[in-house]
Design a protein around this motif. Structure first.
Motif, PDB file in Angstrom:
ATOM      1  N   ARG A  26       0.828  -1.204   0.000  1.00  0.00           N
ATOM      2  CA  ARG A  26       0.000   0.000   0.000  1.00  0.00           C
ATOM      3  C   ARG A  26       0.867   1.261   0.000  1.00  0.00           C
ATOM      4  NH1 ARG A  26      -1.685   4.031   2.861  1.00  0.00           N
ATOM      5  NH2 ARG A  26      -3.810   4.838   2.648  1.00  0.00           N
ATOM      6  N   ALA A  27       1.929   1.265   0.802  1.00  0.00           N
ATOM      7  CA  ALA A  27       2.812   2.423   0.870  1.00  0.00           C
ATOM      8  C   ALA A  27       3.486   2.685  -0.473  1.00  0.00           C
ATOM      9  CB  ALA A  27       3.850   2.227   1.972  1.00  0.00           C
ATOM     10  N   LEU A  28       3.912   1.626  -1.142  1.00  0.00           N
ATOM     11  CA  LEU A  28       4.554   1.780  -2.443  1.00  0.00           C
ATOM     12  C   LEU A  28       3.562   2.286  -3.491  1.00  0.00           C
ATOM     13  CD1 LEU A  28       6.655  -1.474  -2.293  1.00  0.00           C
ATOM     14  CD2 LEU A  28       7.604   0.829  -2.485  1.00  0.00           C
ATOM     15  N   ILE A  29       2.354   1.759  -3.458  1.00  0.00           N
ATOM     16  CA  ILE A  29       1.339   2.220  -4.396  1.00  0.00           C
ATOM     17  C   ILE A  29       0.998   3.688  -4.142  1.00  0.00           C
ATOM     18  CG2 ILE A  29      -1.079   1.963  -5.078  1.00  0.00           C
ATOM     19  CD1 ILE A  29      -0.722  -1.066  -4.485  1.00  0.00           C
ATOM     20  N   GLU A  30       0.833   4.036  -2.878  1.00  0.00           N
ATOM     21  CA  GLU A  30       0.488   5.417  -2.530  1.00  0.00           C
ATOM     22  C   GLU A  30       1.534   6.397  -3.069  1.00  0.00           C
ATOM     23  OE1 GLU A  30      -1.196   7.688   1.411  1.00  0.00           O
ATOM     24  OE2 GLU A  30       0.453   6.265   1.682  1.00  0.00           O
ATOM     25  N   ARG A  31       2.793   5.974  -3.058  1.00  0.00           N
ATOM     26  CA  ARG A  31       3.874   6.862  -3.521  1.00  0.00           C
ATOM     27  C   ARG A  31       3.987   6.900  -5.038  1.00  0.00           C
ATOM     28  NH1 ARG A  31       6.764   9.369  -5.747  1.00  0.00           N
ATOM     29  NH2 ARG A  31       8.838  10.228  -5.251  1.00  0.00           N
ATOM     30  N   THR A  32       3.744   5.781  -5.726  1.00  0.00           N
ATOM     31  CA  THR A  32       3.952   5.725  -7.172  1.00  0.00           C
ATOM     32  C   THR A  32       2.707   6.029  -8.000  1.00  0.00           C
ATOM     33  OG1 THR A  32       3.527   3.330  -7.151  1.00  0.00           O
ATOM     34  CG2 THR A  32       5.828   4.043  -6.973  1.00  0.00           C
ATOM     35  N   LEU A  33       1.537   5.798  -7.449  1.00  0.00           N
ATOM     36  CA  LEU A  33       0.308   5.920  -8.231  1.00  0.00           C
ATOM     37  C   LEU A  33       0.039   7.326  -8.760  1.00  0.00           C
ATOM     38  CD1 LEU A  33      -2.186   4.463  -9.325  1.00  0.00           C
ATOM     39  CD2 LEU A  33      -3.337   4.964  -7.156  1.00  0.00           C
ATOM     40  N   PRO A  34       0.259   8.402  -7.994  1.00  0.00           N
ATOM     41  CA  PRO A  34      -0.029   9.729  -8.548  1.00  0.00           C
ATOM     42  C   PRO A  34       0.703  10.004  -9.865  1.00  0.00           C
ATOM     43  CG  PRO A  34       0.256   9.875  -6.185  1.00  0.00           C
ATOM     44  CD  PRO A  34       0.635   8.480  -6.565  1.00  0.00           C
ATOM     45  N   GLY A  35       1.963   9.591  -9.953  1.00  0.00           N
ATOM     46  CA  GLY A  35       2.709   9.791 -11.187  1.00  0.00           C
ATOM     47  C   GLY A  35       2.147   8.964 -12.336  1.00  0.00           C
ATOM     48  N   MET A  36       1.754   7.732 -12.058  1.00  0.00           N
ATOM     49  CA  MET A  36       1.158   6.891 -13.089  1.00  0.00           C
ATOM     50  C   MET A  36      -0.134   7.519 -13.617  1.00  0.00           C
ATOM     51  SD  MET A  36       1.561   3.041 -11.496  1.00  0.00           S
ATOM     52  CE  MET A  36       3.141   2.321 -11.051  1.00  0.00           C
ATOM     53  N   ARG A  37      -0.971   7.987 -12.720  1.00  0.00           N
ATOM     54  CA  ARG A  37      -2.248   8.575 -13.134  1.00  0.00           C
ATOM     55  C   ARG A  37      -2.025   9.858 -13.913  1.00  0.00           C
ATOM     56  NH1 ARG A  37      -6.473   7.919  -8.112  1.00  0.00           N
ATOM     57  NH2 ARG A  37      -8.002   7.843  -9.804  1.00  0.00           N
ATOM     58  N   GLU A  38      -1.081  10.646 -13.479  1.00  0.00           N
ATOM     59  CA  GLU A  38      -0.796  11.900 -14.180  1.00  0.00           C
ATOM     60  C   GLU A  38      -0.306  11.651 -15.602  1.00  0.00           C
ATOM     61  OE1 GLU A  38       2.042  15.881 -13.702  1.00  0.00           O
ATOM     62  OE2 GLU A  38       1.901  14.413 -12.079  1.00  0.00           O
ATOM     63  N   ASN A  39       0.504  10.596 -15.774  1.00  0.00           N
ATOM     64  CA  ASN A  39       1.040  10.276 -17.094  1.00  0.00           C
ATOM     65  C   ASN A  39       0.107   9.423 -17.937  1.00  0.00           C
ATOM     66  OD1 ASN A  39       3.449  11.658 -16.575  1.00  0.00           O
ATOM     67  ND2 ASN A  39       4.362   9.860 -15.583  1.00  0.00           N
ATOM     68  N   GLY A  40      -0.980   8.936 -17.332  1.00  0.00           N
ATOM     69  CA  GLY A  40      -1.943   8.130 -18.077  1.00  0.00           C
ATOM     70  C   GLY A  40      -1.452   6.742 -18.426  1.00  0.00           C
ATOM     71  N   TRP A  41      -0.478   6.250 -17.656  1.00  0.00           N
ATOM     72  CA  TRP A  41       0.061   4.907 -17.931  1.00  0.00           C
ATOM     73  C   TRP A  41       0.704   4.359 -16.673  1.00  0.00           C
ATOM     74  CZ3 TRP A  41       3.782   1.239 -17.980  1.00  0.00           C
ATOM     75  CH2 TRP A  41       3.705   0.217 -18.940  1.00  0.00           C
ATOM     76  N   GLY A  42       0.372   3.111 -16.353  1.00  0.00           N
ATOM     77  CA  GLY A  42       1.002   2.461 -15.210  1.00  0.00           C
ATOM     78  C   GLY A  42       0.601   1.007 -15.137  1.00  0.00           C
ATOM     79  N   ARG A  43       1.487   0.200 -14.551  1.00  0.00           N
ATOM     80  CA  ARG A  43       1.220  -1.224 -14.363  1.00  0.00           C
ATOM     81  C   ARG A  43       1.606  -1.607 -12.928  1.00  0.00           C
ATOM     82  NH1 ARG A  43      -0.903  -0.066 -18.445  1.00  0.00           N
ATOM     83  NH2 ARG A  43      -0.632  -0.961 -20.521  1.00  0.00           N
TER      84      ARG A  43
END
Length: 250
Positions: free
Chosen positions: A117-134
């Motif tokens: 959860r901590a890792l997702i919380e830190r990385t997810l905003p950038g993924m959403r902003e860029n419109g791409w993430g896995r």
């Protein structure tokens, strides 16, 4: 097949050996820039040396929650924003339903639920902003059929699945996919330890796994590479069994 992940930054947890190592090497073969994280600095150096392609090693223990955001900071400074996150946080101690201590329960929850959860919380905003993430969660077949003597894993991996299944629906429209692999029996040190030896594990697999053998970390890495690819953009919220046909429930 061009998977479309050449140059993508991938953070792989538990990358020093076994399944995590297989994933890190497979992603590197597809051109991803791999941040290999684990507790073992020496083993990580071997992995990044084999991976090449600018792979880098990062020492981190998922039981240390405060370390998780800092780990991502270090990866981003070295390689760039994390676009692929592979949650492979290892297996907790064995135990029957009431064998394990409250301290072991707390540690398992930190490793299998709170650290991801901590890792997702830190990385997810950038993924959403860029419109791409896995985001790929390395789980166990126990999320479909609880395994005897693995109470901590059975319970906490199901809790993590609840978190990730909820998240998958929330971020699907942002170009971020969230999937879980329900892992069967693979030729790893942990499995060999559970069975007393690799030979014992192989004999059991020959009798009990429909495919008649253990899986290999290389096979695991190939599946994760596809799940992380452009070709899998419509695949999210899934639990994918990778167990040679062992799991009977759907």
């Amino acid at each position: 097949m061009d998977l479309g992940i050449d140059g993508r930054v991938a953070l792989v947890l538990g990358a020093s050996r076994g399944i995590g190592r297989g994933i890190a090497l497979a992603l590197a073969r597809e051109g991803a820039r791999v941040a290999a994280a684990s507790r073992s600095a020496e083993a990580l150096e071997e992995v990044v040396g084999e991976a090449g392609n600018g792979a880098e090693a990062f020492v981190a223990d998922t039981s240390e929650l405060d370390r998780m955001p800092a780990l991502v900071d270090e990866v981003e400074e070295a390689l760039g924003p994390v676009e692929i996150l592979v949650l492979n946080t290892g297996g907790p101690p064995l135990g029957l339903a009431l064998d394990n201590s409250p301290e072991e329960w707390e540690e398992a929850f930190r490793s299998l639920v709170l650290a991801p959860r901590a890792l997702i919380e830190r990385t997810l905003p950038g993924m959403r902003e860029n419109g791409w993430g896995r985001i790929v969660n390395v789980a166990s077949s126990s999320i479909r059929e609880p395994l005897p003597g693995l109470t901590l894993s059975n319970s906490n991996r199901m809790a993590a699945l609840g978190l990730l299944a909820t998240l998958a629906r929330e971020v699907a429209a942002d170009g971020v996919t969230v999937n879980t692999i329900a892992t069967g029996r693979f030729a790893t040190e942990r499995l060999a330890s559970n069975y007393g030896s690799m030979e014992n594990a192989e004999r059991a697999a020959a009798e009990e796994v429909p495919a008649g053998r253990l899986g290999t970390p290389e096979e695991y890495g190939d599946l994760v590479s596809f799940v992380c690819s452009e070709r899998a953009a419509y695949l999210t919220g899934a639990v994918i069994p990778l167990d040679g046909g062992l799991t009977r429930s759907s």
